[in-house]
Motif scaffolding. Structure first.
Motif, PDB file in Angstrom:
ATOM      1  N   ILE A   6       0.840  -1.202   0.000  1.00 33.49           N
ATOM      2  CA  ILE A   6       0.000   0.000   0.000  1.00 33.49           C
ATOM      3  C   ILE A   6       0.876   1.253   0.000  1.00 33.49           C
ATOM      4  O   ILE A   6       0.656   2.193  -0.769  1.00 33.49           O
ATOM      5  N   VAL A   7       1.900   1.276   0.828  1.00 34.00           N
ATOM      6  CA  VAL A   7       2.794   2.435   0.901  1.00 34.00           C
ATOM      7  C   VAL A   7       3.572   2.592  -0.390  1.00 34.00           C
ATOM      8  O   VAL A   7       3.684   3.698  -0.932  1.00 34.00           O
ATOM      9  N   PHE A   8       4.122   1.495  -0.911  1.00 35.73           N
ATOM     10  CA  PHE A   8       4.925   1.585  -2.131  1.00 35.73           C
ATOM     11  C   PHE A   8       4.084   1.972  -3.345  1.00 35.73           C
ATOM     12  O   PHE A   8       4.513   2.773  -4.170  1.00 35.73           O
ATOM     13  N   VAL A   9       2.885   1.431  -3.473  1.00 34.08           N
ATOM     14  CA  VAL A   9       2.014   1.781  -4.599  1.00 34.08           C
ATOM     15  C   VAL A   9       1.585   3.240  -4.484  1.00 34.08           C
ATOM     16  O   VAL A   9       1.567   3.979  -5.471  1.00 34.08           O
ATOM     17  N   LYS A  12       4.556   5.322  -5.393  1.00 33.60           N
ATOM     18  CA  LYS A  12       4.795   5.248  -6.841  1.00 33.60           C
ATOM     19  C   LYS A  12       3.792   6.115  -7.599  1.00 33.60           C
ATOM     20  O   LYS A  12       4.162   6.863  -8.515  1.00 33.60           O
ATOM     21  N   VAL A  13       2.519   6.032  -7.243  1.00 28.90           N
ATOM     22  CA  VAL A  13       1.488   6.839  -7.905  1.00 28.90           C
ATOM     23  C   VAL A  13       1.740   8.322  -7.667  1.00 28.90           C
ATOM     24  O   VAL A  13       1.614   9.148  -8.583  1.00 28.90           O
ATOM     25  N   LEU A  14       2.132   8.680  -6.456  1.00 26.84           N
ATOM     26  CA  LEU A  14       2.404  10.075  -6.130  1.00 26.84           C
ATOM     27  C   LEU A  14       3.602  10.606  -6.920  1.00 26.84           C
ATOM     28  O   LEU A  14       3.528  11.686  -7.524  1.00 26.84           O
TER      29      LEU A  14
END
Length: 80
Positions: A6-9, A12-14
């Motif tokens: 959740i944190v990595f996705v 990445k999106v940000l």
């Protein structure tokens, strides 16, 4: 362990979203600069045309004044 994706996705999106925003902004600003260059080129060409037209009008006026002055004085204008 479940929070890592959740944190990595989210990160990445940000990061990709910010990168896309600045890429689009950079291309848009660059397009506006080219438009400014085209406007500047158009202004320079217009000014050059006005100078050329003024020169031709001055040359024509000088020729007409010379012709009328010479004919009024009575000089011979025939070609040999």
């Amino acid at each position: 362990m479940d929070w890592i994706p959740i944190v990595f996705v989210t990160f990445k999106v940000l990061v990709l979203g910010i990168g896309m925003f600045f890429a689009i902004k950079w291309h848009y600003d660059r397009g506006n600069k080219e438009t400014d260059k085209q406007k500047e080129k158009r202004a320079v060409l217009r000014a050059a045309g006005q100078v050329a037209a003024a020169f031709l009008l001055a040359l024509l006026g000088l020729g007409l004044i010379t012709y009328f002055l010479v004919s009024r004085i009575g000089l011979n204008l025939t070609m040999p």
